[in-house]
Design an enzyme around this catalytic site. Sequence first.
Site, PDB file in Angstrom:
ATOM      1  N   ALA A  19       0.524  -1.199   0.148  1.00  0.00           N
ATOM      2  CA  ALA A  19       0.084   0.348  -0.441  1.00  0.00           C
ATOM      3  C   ALA A  19       0.402   1.000   0.356  1.00  0.00           C
ATOM      4  O   ALA A  19       1.913   1.646   0.878  1.00  0.00           O
ATOM      5  CB  ALA A  19      -1.168  -0.104   0.897  1.00  0.00           C
ATOM      6  N   GLN A  72      -6.546  -5.514  -7.376  1.00  0.00           N
ATOM      7  CA  GLN A  72      -6.941  -5.784  -6.323  1.00  0.00           C
ATOM      8  C   GLN A  72      -8.339  -4.722  -5.635  1.00  0.00           C
ATOM      9  O   GLN A  72      -7.695  -3.454  -5.169  1.00  0.00           O
ATOM     10  CB  GLN A  72      -5.491  -5.881  -4.934  1.00  0.00           C
ATOM     11  CG  GLN A  72      -6.566  -6.602  -3.829  1.00  0.00           C
ATOM     12  CD  GLN A  72      -5.285  -6.443  -3.085  1.00  0.00           C
ATOM     13  OE1 GLN A  72      -4.475  -6.047  -2.225  1.00  0.00           O
ATOM     14  NE2 GLN A  72      -4.563  -8.204  -2.507  1.00  0.00           N
ATOM     15  N   CYS A 102      -6.328  -7.563   4.504  1.00  0.00           N
ATOM     16  CA  CYS A 102      -5.382  -6.617   5.303  1.00  0.00           C
ATOM     17  C   CYS A 102      -6.579  -6.578   6.606  1.00  0.00           C
ATOM     18  O   CYS A 102      -7.137  -6.369   6.531  1.00  0.00           O
ATOM     19  CB  CYS A 102      -6.044  -5.305   4.283  1.00  0.00           C
ATOM     20  SG  CYS A 102      -5.620  -3.752   4.419  1.00  0.00           S
ATOM     21  N   GLY A 204       5.058 -13.604   2.516  1.00  0.00           N
ATOM     22  CA  GLY A 204       5.886 -13.150   3.624  1.00  0.00           C
ATOM     23  C   GLY A 204       6.746 -13.515   3.605  1.00  0.00           C
ATOM     24  O   GLY A 204       7.388 -14.177   3.068  1.00  0.00           O
ATOM     25  N   GLY A 227       6.952  -8.969  -2.589  1.00  0.00           N
ATOM     26  CA  GLY A 227       6.351  -6.971  -1.734  1.00  0.00           C
ATOM     27  C   GLY A 227       7.906  -6.369  -1.276  1.00  0.00           C
ATOM     28  O   GLY A 227       8.505  -5.721  -1.730  1.00  0.00           O
TER      29      GLY A 227
END
Length: 329
Positions: A19, A72, A102, A204, A227
């Site tokens: 984000a 998304q 989220c 992750g 990410g």
Amino acid sequence: MLRIGNTTLTSNLLLAPVAGYCDLAFRLTIRPLGGLGLAWTDLVNARGLIRRTVKSMEIVETDPADRPLCIQLYGHESREMAEAARRCRDLGAAVIDINMGCPVDKVCRHRAGAALLGDPAAAARLLEHVARAVDLPVTAKLRLGLDRGTIVAPQLAAELERAGAAAIIVHGRTADQGFAGRVDLDGIARVVRAVRAVPVIGNGDVRSPADALRMIRDTGCAGVMIGRAALSHPWIFRETRALLDGAPPPAPPSPADRIAFMNRHFENLLRLRGERRACLTFRQRISWYLGRIAPGGAWQRRFRLLSCEAEYREAVAELAGSCGARPRP
């Protein structure tokens, strides 16, 4: 290669929807480095997309060079989500993802994101409605559960597959963990075993190519989503792809390569957002780059005072000189 529904990707490595960071300017900068199979947008509110709010339209902004792309969505109302999915199709998305992980309150309080983990049956019905609305693959990104006492990801993944999900992306933490603690690779493996045919993508704590290889080997997942590591080291996709292919590792990026990447990112921001927004964005993101080029606070303080393009050019020229780098334009 990785197949998600009717979309075949050249790599099983995916850019996560971090984000506020993985916007169009960044995606256009990282794609030419290689190794990336599919990039995600930031999560976008389905209602905001239907209403074409400024924020929503910026999130889904794309470009012919920004392909293939997954948009998304988050929301809980089936008709809104279906209509938003049709908008995503028209924008050029190759895949549509529903956020079911989220943990942020502003998302969960609207019964979206990780809140959907509390009602797997409703989550499956939502995905089924969206999948019927578009002729694109629809996926879901989830966490293992709301907390360690409510691990629902294996059950939910199986229900989502029956509802028409083309792939499942699972972050190996619970919602209440946020990003604390270690990712549970066994939890991801249980999701892999719970589905029959659709690919499961692990997510992750993938900070290096070795981490990606370990996740695939230990969980049996079909691919890996990366990410935060990509923000500070965008070359992680091509390096990981080489490791997975058994190819020689590519040459590590030099300081000049890193500064050239910074410059391309800044140029994309200038073109897409203008001088003021480009400077404000770089103030926020510069620490991701400087940690690998010039650790310490002095340069960060310098870049966090940027107010115009000329100041950026002057600062980056001095930075290049301080580390003996002559960046390519």
